[in-house]
Enzyme design. Sequence first.
Site, PDB file in Angstrom:
ATOM      1  N   GLU A  54       0.833  -1.079  -0.052  1.00 42.70           N
ATOM      2  CA  GLU A  54      -0.025  -0.010   0.030  1.00 42.70           C
ATOM      3  C   GLU A  54       0.908   1.305   0.039  1.00 42.70           C
ATOM      4  O   GLU A  54       0.630   2.144  -0.539  1.00 42.70           O
ATOM      5  CB  GLU A  54      -0.867   0.091   1.084  1.00 42.70           C
ATOM      6  CG  GLU A  54      -1.821  -1.183   1.399  1.00 42.70           C
ATOM      7  CD  GLU A  54      -1.410  -2.380   2.284  1.00 42.70           C
ATOM      8  OE1 GLU A  54      -2.192  -2.950   2.677  1.00 42.70           O
ATOM      9  OE2 GLU A  54      -0.194  -2.509   2.035  1.00 42.70           O
ATOM     10  N   ALA A 164      17.837 -42.260  -8.317  1.00 45.29           N
ATOM     11  CA  ALA A 164      19.300 -42.567  -8.623  1.00 45.29           C
ATOM     12  C   ALA A 164      19.475 -43.796  -8.897  1.00 45.29           C
ATOM     13  O   ALA A 164      18.486 -44.720  -8.717  1.00 45.29           O
ATOM     14  CB  ALA A 164      20.133 -42.189  -7.386  1.00 45.29           C
ATOM     15  N   TRP A 172      21.818 -36.335 -14.777  1.00 49.34           N
ATOM     16  CA  TRP A 172      20.558 -35.657 -14.514  1.00 49.34           C
ATOM     17  C   TRP A 172      19.580 -36.838 -14.519  1.00 49.34           C
ATOM     18  O   TRP A 172      19.524 -37.153 -16.101  1.00 49.34           O
ATOM     19  CB  TRP A 172      20.491 -34.221 -15.174  1.00 49.34           C
ATOM     20  CG  TRP A 172      21.263 -33.426 -14.597  1.00 49.34           C
ATOM     21  CD1 TRP A 172      22.538 -32.821 -15.435  1.00 49.34           C
ATOM     22  CD2 TRP A 172      21.358 -32.240 -13.577  1.00 49.34           C
ATOM     23  NE1 TRP A 172      23.197 -32.071 -14.744  1.00 49.34           N
ATOM     24  CE2 TRP A 172      22.503 -31.652 -13.224  1.00 49.34           C
ATOM     25  CE3 TRP A 172      20.412 -32.405 -12.615  1.00 49.34           C
ATOM     26  CZ2 TRP A 172      22.724 -30.854 -12.533  1.00 49.34           C
ATOM     27  CZ3 TRP A 172      20.587 -31.513 -11.400  1.00 49.34           C
ATOM     28  CH2 TRP A 172      21.762 -30.688 -11.344  1.00 49.34           C
ATOM     29  N   THR A 198      21.704 -35.829   1.183  1.00 51.66           N
ATOM     30  CA  THR A 198      21.606 -34.914  -0.330  1.00 51.66           C
ATOM     31  C   THR A 198      22.867 -34.091  -0.370  1.00 51.66           C
ATOM     32  O   THR A 198      23.607 -33.898  -1.354  1.00 51.66           O
ATOM     33  CB  THR A 198      20.439 -34.144  -0.510  1.00 51.66           C
ATOM     34  OG1 THR A 198      19.194 -35.298  -0.551  1.00 51.66           O
ATOM     35  CG2 THR A 198      20.315 -33.526  -1.799  1.00 51.66           C
ATOM     36  N   GLU A 296      13.948 -30.223  -1.444  1.00 48.65           N
ATOM     37  CA  GLU A 296      14.351 -31.002  -2.778  1.00 48.65           C
ATOM     38  C   GLU A 296      14.786 -32.319  -2.223  1.00 48.65           C
ATOM     39  O   GLU A 296      15.507 -32.797  -2.892  1.00 48.65           O
ATOM     40  CB  GLU A 296      15.339 -30.052  -3.424  1.00 48.65           C
ATOM     41  CG  GLU A 296      14.799 -28.987  -3.917  1.00 48.65           C
ATOM     42  CD  GLU A 296      15.674 -28.135  -4.958  1.00 48.65           C
ATOM     43  OE1 GLU A 296      16.248 -28.964  -5.869  1.00 48.65           O
ATOM     44  OE2 GLU A 296      15.786 -26.893  -4.928  1.00 48.65           O
TER      45      GLU A 296
END
Length: 367
Positions: A54, A164, A172, A198, A296
């Site tokens: 605002e 994997a 990838w 990870t 992730e």
Amino acid sequence: MSRTDAHHMAHALSLGRRGMGKCWPNPAVGCVIVRDGRIVGRGWTQPGGRPHAETQALAMAGQAARGATAYVTLEPCAHHGQTPPCAGALIDAGVTRVVASVSDSDPRVAGQGFDMLRGAGIEVTTGVLAEQAAQDHAGFFLKVEQGRPWLTLKLAMSLDGRIATATGESQWITGPLARRAVHGLRNIHDAVMVGGGTARADDPSLTVRGFGAVHQPTRVIVSRFLDLPLMGQLARTAKEVPVWICHGPNAAPELLRTWEGLGARLIPCGLHGGRVAPVSLMTALGQAGLTRVFCEGGGQLAASLLAADMVDELHVFTAGLALGAEGHPGLGALGVERLAAAPRFQLVDVSVEGEDIRHVWRRSAAS
């Protein structure tokens, strides 16, 4: 709801989304000011949470705000924080009508902003595009009402649900367009989170890339023992882009000191079943101010969050390859013995990302 009100509120919502991932702990609000059918001001919550939407829009409108209608995606605040209340700023500017999507559940506001406006003789209309606004502000509402941020979980898997190969190779599985979509998701969340496994296996940077110079999300690592690479990307860049490590109560004091020296913020959490407890983890992140977290993985962390009913949205990227039973599964053990006990989500979107498919699922209304 008039078509004009819906049109300008859709504009305000699109502006508010520009602040997603950048303005926590405040909500990502958008505001459009219209006078005589012409937009005279617009704004959105700025990085760090202020100036508010605002304030930005009123500064652009100047004197043209007098007699105008302000479209705001969330009830204007009514309390004095680090800045004066936005409801007061709208009154002082001479706005004669305020259209808002949803009320603010923060007890410091919770209807008081609307009361303040009406008390000054301003016409107030609510509920315009309320469903869209409630979704946009869901993380802020969760933090206020339940003490935890909104959690989006990403899984990138083969068509048979593997992340994997048997040897751990994972880069990838999905293609470049799917990976770009993931960077886009990082960009609209306050933090990106992964488990310690990870962090050790992939040495990720967890930054947003491919979108130019952008505000980087906080990087959250969940590691009970703090046994993380001291020469990895996260350690080397902790003073440049924030790194928070959520650890258990028995982490080695020398590792605590080492990571603090590297620039990381250390957040102690409780344990459940020998791992960092998901509820304790999410509560701690909410207390630290986060409203939207993008997880992730890996598989164990993802499974623990699902089992604890902490996942609000799933983005599942599926690639057209199969890795077989010897590959690493996308999720760790959930302990589900009956279908009725399995976490359920509702499909809200399907898209093609290059050669991969993305499914977006949200928490089932019945859960």
